[in-house]
Design an enzyme around this catalytic site. Sequence first.
Site, PDB file in Angstrom:
ATOM      1  N   ASP A 118       0.872  -1.183   0.000  1.00  0.00           N
ATOM      2  CA  ASP A 118       0.000   0.000   0.000  1.00  0.00           C
ATOM      3  C   ASP A 118       0.905   1.228   0.000  1.00  0.00           C
ATOM      4  OD1 ASP A 118      -2.371   1.631   0.344  1.00  0.00           O
ATOM      5  OD2 ASP A 118      -1.943   1.772   2.474  1.00  0.00           O
ATOM      6  N   SER A 119       0.274   2.399  -0.051  1.00  0.00           N
ATOM      7  CA  SER A 119       1.054   3.639   0.005  1.00  0.00           C
ATOM      8  C   SER A 119       1.453   3.986   1.444  1.00  0.00           C
ATOM      9  CB  SER A 119       0.219   4.782  -0.569  1.00  0.00           C
ATOM     10  OG  SER A 119      -1.008   4.864   0.128  1.00  0.00           O
ATOM     11  N   CYS A 140      -4.282  -1.648  -1.691  1.00  0.00           N
ATOM     12  CA  CYS A 140      -4.530  -0.231  -1.962  1.00  0.00           C
ATOM     13  C   CYS A 140      -5.563  -0.176  -3.082  1.00  0.00           C
ATOM     14  CB  CYS A 140      -3.221   0.413  -2.411  1.00  0.00           C
ATOM     15  SG  CYS A 140      -3.400   2.117  -2.954  1.00  0.00           S
ATOM     16  N   GLU A 188      -3.343   8.363   8.679  1.00  0.00           N
ATOM     17  CA  GLU A 188      -1.876   8.319   8.806  1.00  0.00           C
ATOM     18  C   GLU A 188      -1.418   9.027  10.086  1.00  0.00           C
ATOM     19  OE1 GLU A 188       0.759   7.036   6.816  1.00  0.00           O
ATOM     20  OE2 GLU A 188      -0.753   5.939   5.695  1.00  0.00           O
ATOM     21  N   CYS A 192     -11.170   2.478   0.262  1.00  0.00           N
ATOM     22  CA  CYS A 192      -9.781   2.892   0.486  1.00  0.00           C
ATOM     23  C   CYS A 192      -9.359   2.137   1.732  1.00  0.00           C
ATOM     24  CB  CYS A 192      -9.697   4.394   0.723  1.00  0.00           C
ATOM     25  SG  CYS A 192      -8.059   4.933   1.278  1.00  0.00           S
ATOM     26  N   HIS A 224      -7.352   2.710   3.933  1.00  0.00           N
ATOM     27  CA  HIS A 224      -7.152   3.510   5.153  1.00  0.00           C
ATOM     28  C   HIS A 224      -8.448   3.662   5.956  1.00  0.00           C
ATOM     29  CE1 HIS A 224      -3.325   4.729   3.364  1.00  0.00           C
ATOM     30  NE2 HIS A 224      -3.011   5.307   4.513  1.00  0.00           N
TER      31      HIS A 224
HETATM   32  N1  DGL Z   1      -4.862   3.178   0.932  1.00  0.00           N
HETATM   33  C1  DGL Z   1      -4.952   3.618  -0.405  1.00  0.00           C
HETATM   34  C2  DGL Z   1      -6.230   3.159  -1.051  1.00  0.00           C
HETATM   35  O1  DGL Z   1      -6.776   2.147  -0.645  1.00  0.00           O
HETATM   36  C3  DGL Z   1      -4.731   5.032  -0.784  1.00  0.00           C
HETATM   37  C4  DGL Z   1      -4.196   6.049   0.091  1.00  0.00           C
HETATM   38  C5  DGL Z   1      -3.466   7.095  -0.693  1.00  0.00           C
HETATM   39  O2  DGL Z   1      -4.092   8.049  -1.173  1.00  0.00           O
HETATM   40  O3  DGL Z   1      -2.268   6.906  -0.848  1.00  0.00           O
HETATM   41  O4  DGL Z   1      -6.706   3.745  -1.991  1.00  0.00           O
END
Ligand code: DGL
Length: 270
Positions: A12-13, A75, A154, A186, A188
């Site tokens: 993931d990012s 992600c 984050e 997402c 997150h």
């Molecule tokens: N966790 C990532 C997702 O599921 C993206 C977060 C980011 O914008 O880097 O899209």
Amino acid sequence: MSESELPIGIFDSGVGGLTVFRAIERRLPNESLIYLGDTARIPYGIRSPSTVHRYAFEDAAFIKAKRVKAIAIACNTASALASEDLAREYSIPVLGVIEPGSRRAVRLTSVGRIGVIGTEATIASHAYEKAMFSIRSGLDIISRACPLLVPLAEEGWLNHPVTQQVVEEYLQDLKEAAVDTLVLGCTHYPILRPVIDQVMGNSVRFVDSGEAVADELAEMLESNQLLKRGAGRRSEQFYVTDSASRFKRVAELFLGRPIDHLETVELGAL
Ligand code: DGL
């Protein structure tokens, strides 16, 4: 080492993919896991499709070089923009989160009105609409980009009044539209789940991509005879591309336990 003994790679990012990591860990407790959070380049969700595509390929190349038997793209943004190309490119199974999440949402909805929240890039790609319409036509899908939620997750503001206010603002339209199912598009967002639950109320069904992908990964490994047999020692390794201490703080808060093997790496060095 036989192929089934190899770890599963997850990327993931940032910390968001830990929601997928945790779901995989629960579903497949014997498996060794390798996690990459590309924290130097987060957020992916505000970037152009070609940049996200390139980042996803670089992340996958790093994970692949660690020798893994399968890759879970934890992600949504990278899955929306690169999962098909990655799956074509690699000989090992590569699983994105969009398809499993879409299948689950279509299964869960009773009234056919589904909300999708995600990053700007995921929402702009219409990947969820395409995937869900290919399963069932005539659905009413309402999508909403929620760019401020990634930095809040984050930052570890899991239950903060500011998070509450931002979530209320973003989810207002979806509440008014009376969606009965909400895709947390997402990885997150499940970190902020207590606040999201509170704002949406308990009549809504939530689709957490992590759980959906963990189930499909288990099936995929089983059908490819790649499941690790027996309860031998499992290992886990975490890699980030920027400050390890920052990642460690939020990761341990979210996982509720210490993480040991954590290293900062440079993807360009491959
Ligand atoms: N966790 C990532 C997702 O599921 C993206 C977060 C980011 O914008 O880097 O899209």
